[in-house]
Write a protein that holds these residues in place. Sequence first.
Motif, short mmCIF file in Angstrom:
data_model
loop_
_atom_site.label_atom_id
_atom_site.label_comp_id
_atom_site.label_asym_id
_atom_site.label_seq_id
_atom_site.Cartn_x
_atom_site.Cartn_y
_atom_site.Cartn_z
N GLU A 68 -50.46 8.62 -59.60
CA GLU A 68 -50.10 7.26 -60.08
C GLU A 68 -50.58 7.07 -61.51
O GLU A 68 -49.86 6.55 -62.36
N LYS A 69 -51.81 7.53 -61.77
CA LYS A 69 -52.39 7.38 -63.11
C LYS A 69 -51.52 8.11 -64.14
O LYS A 69 -51.22 7.61 -65.20
N VAL A 70 -51.12 9.33 -63.78
CA VAL A 70 -50.33 10.15 -64.71
C VAL A 70 -48.97 9.51 -64.96
O VAL A 70 -48.47 9.48 -66.08
N HIS A 71 -48.37 8.97 -63.88
CA HIS A 71 -47.03 8.37 -64.04
C HIS A 71 -47.05 7.10 -64.87
O HIS A 71 -46.10 6.76 -65.52
N LYS A 72 -48.21 6.41 -64.83
CA LYS A 72 -48.31 5.16 -65.59
C LYS A 72 -48.45 5.43 -67.08
O LYS A 72 -48.10 4.61 -67.91
N THR A 99 -64.37 25.75 -60.83
CA THR A 99 -65.23 26.22 -61.93
C THR A 99 -64.60 27.38 -62.69
O THR A 99 -64.70 27.45 -63.90
N VAL A 100 -63.96 28.31 -61.98
CA VAL A 100 -63.51 29.56 -62.61
C VAL A 100 -62.00 29.80 -62.50
O VAL A 100 -61.34 30.08 -63.49
N VAL A 101 -61.47 29.70 -61.30
CA VAL A 101 -60.07 30.09 -61.10
C VAL A 101 -59.13 29.11 -61.82
O VAL A 101 -58.27 29.52 -62.59
N PHE A 102 -59.34 27.82 -61.56
CA PHE A 102 -58.54 26.80 -62.23
C PHE A 102 -59.45 25.67 -62.75
O PHE A 102 -59.47 24.58 -62.17
N PRO A 103 -60.18 25.95 -63.84
CA PRO A 103 -61.08 24.90 -64.35
C PRO A 103 -60.32 23.66 -64.82
O PRO A 103 -60.91 22.59 -64.94
N ASN A 104 -59.00 23.80 -65.05
CA ASN A 104 -58.22 22.63 -65.45
C ASN A 104 -57.46 22.00 -64.28
O ASN A 104 -56.51 21.24 -64.51
N ALA A 105 -57.87 22.33 -63.07
CA ALA A 105 -57.20 21.74 -61.89
C ALA A 105 -57.16 20.22 -62.04
O ALA A 105 -58.14 19.60 -62.47
N GLU A 106 -56.03 19.65 -61.66
CA GLU A 106 -55.84 18.20 -61.85
C GLU A 106 -56.76 17.39 -60.94
O GLU A 106 -57.25 16.34 -61.31
N VAL A 107 -56.96 17.87 -59.71
CA VAL A 107 -57.85 17.17 -58.78
C VAL A 107 -58.86 18.19 -58.25
O VAL A 107 -58.48 19.27 -57.81
N LYS A 108 -60.14 17.83 -58.34
CA LYS A 108 -61.19 18.73 -57.85
C LYS A 108 -62.04 18.00 -56.82
O LYS A 108 -62.55 16.90 -57.10
N ARG A 135 -56.93 10.68 -53.11
CA ARG A 135 -57.37 11.05 -54.47
C ARG A 135 -56.22 11.67 -55.26
O ARG A 135 -56.05 11.41 -56.44
N VAL A 136 -55.42 12.49 -54.59
CA VAL A 136 -54.28 13.12 -55.27
C VAL A 136 -53.27 12.04 -55.67
O VAL A 136 -52.78 12.03 -56.80
N ARG A 137 -53.02 11.11 -54.76
CA ARG A 137 -52.04 10.06 -55.07
C ARG A 137 -52.52 9.18 -56.21
O ARG A 137 -51.73 8.79 -57.07
#
Length: 225
Positions: free
Chosen positions: A220-224, A130-139, A214-216
């Motif tokens: 995978e989605k990003v690499h595609k 929510t605050v420290v890394f709101p743009n975290a890739e996986v939450k 979930r991280v993988r």
Amino acid sequence: MVVAIDGPASSGKSTTAREVAKVLGFTHIDTGAMYRALTLAALRRNVCLEDDDELTRLAREVRIELAQENGVPWVKLDGEDVSQAIRTPEVDRHVSRVSEVAGVREEIVRQQRVLAGSRDVVMEGRDIGTVVFPNAEVKVFLVADPVTRARRRKAELEQRGIARPLEEIFSEIVKRDEYDSSRAVSPLRRAEGAEDLDTSELSIQQQVDEVVARVRRYLEKVHKT
Ligand code: DC
């Protein structure tokens, strides 16, 4: 990249975050340990826990370090290893109060962002997504029913030779959750984009596997694309 794991007390965050970091080769950052180390410093120095300014000053003054040695995490307070000392029932009782102070959070969050730098991290806490890394890739938002959490906490304390009745631990956990969820600054809540993971019926291995999956999937989605 940042994997943010938030959730209430004893929901399995630390164990999950540590193991996920190990599997992925990421750095594990336990942000609760930082609030705990500060609480210990305040108790040792007899700082009035109702005094927000004093607590904020202390947060800026003390040196809190987190690291791992041979896979075992440690926390240092002004150079002293306090990994065990921050996990006592006394620190448990006061840490919510210390961590609700706006000035304290501002300083500790600043340190957390520096600590993460541009590394790949698994960061666990209450306000990471929510605050420290709101743009975290996986939450991930870890949940577990309160009785399960109280049992886990009891077992954890017993391992360290501290015997306490389950009912007492249960009511403290519920109280701490209420406090952490209702505070004015950065209350514990599910971040936008976070997916729940209920660990009540899961083994540690299953929890870890699910977060790693979930991280993988994300990678995978990003690499595609
Ligand atoms: O995860 P833990 O039980 O070690 O956390 C200790 C306390 O620190 C928790 O009651 C609330 C606070 N905390 C916080 O406010 N924000 C975080 N990111 C991590 C912990």
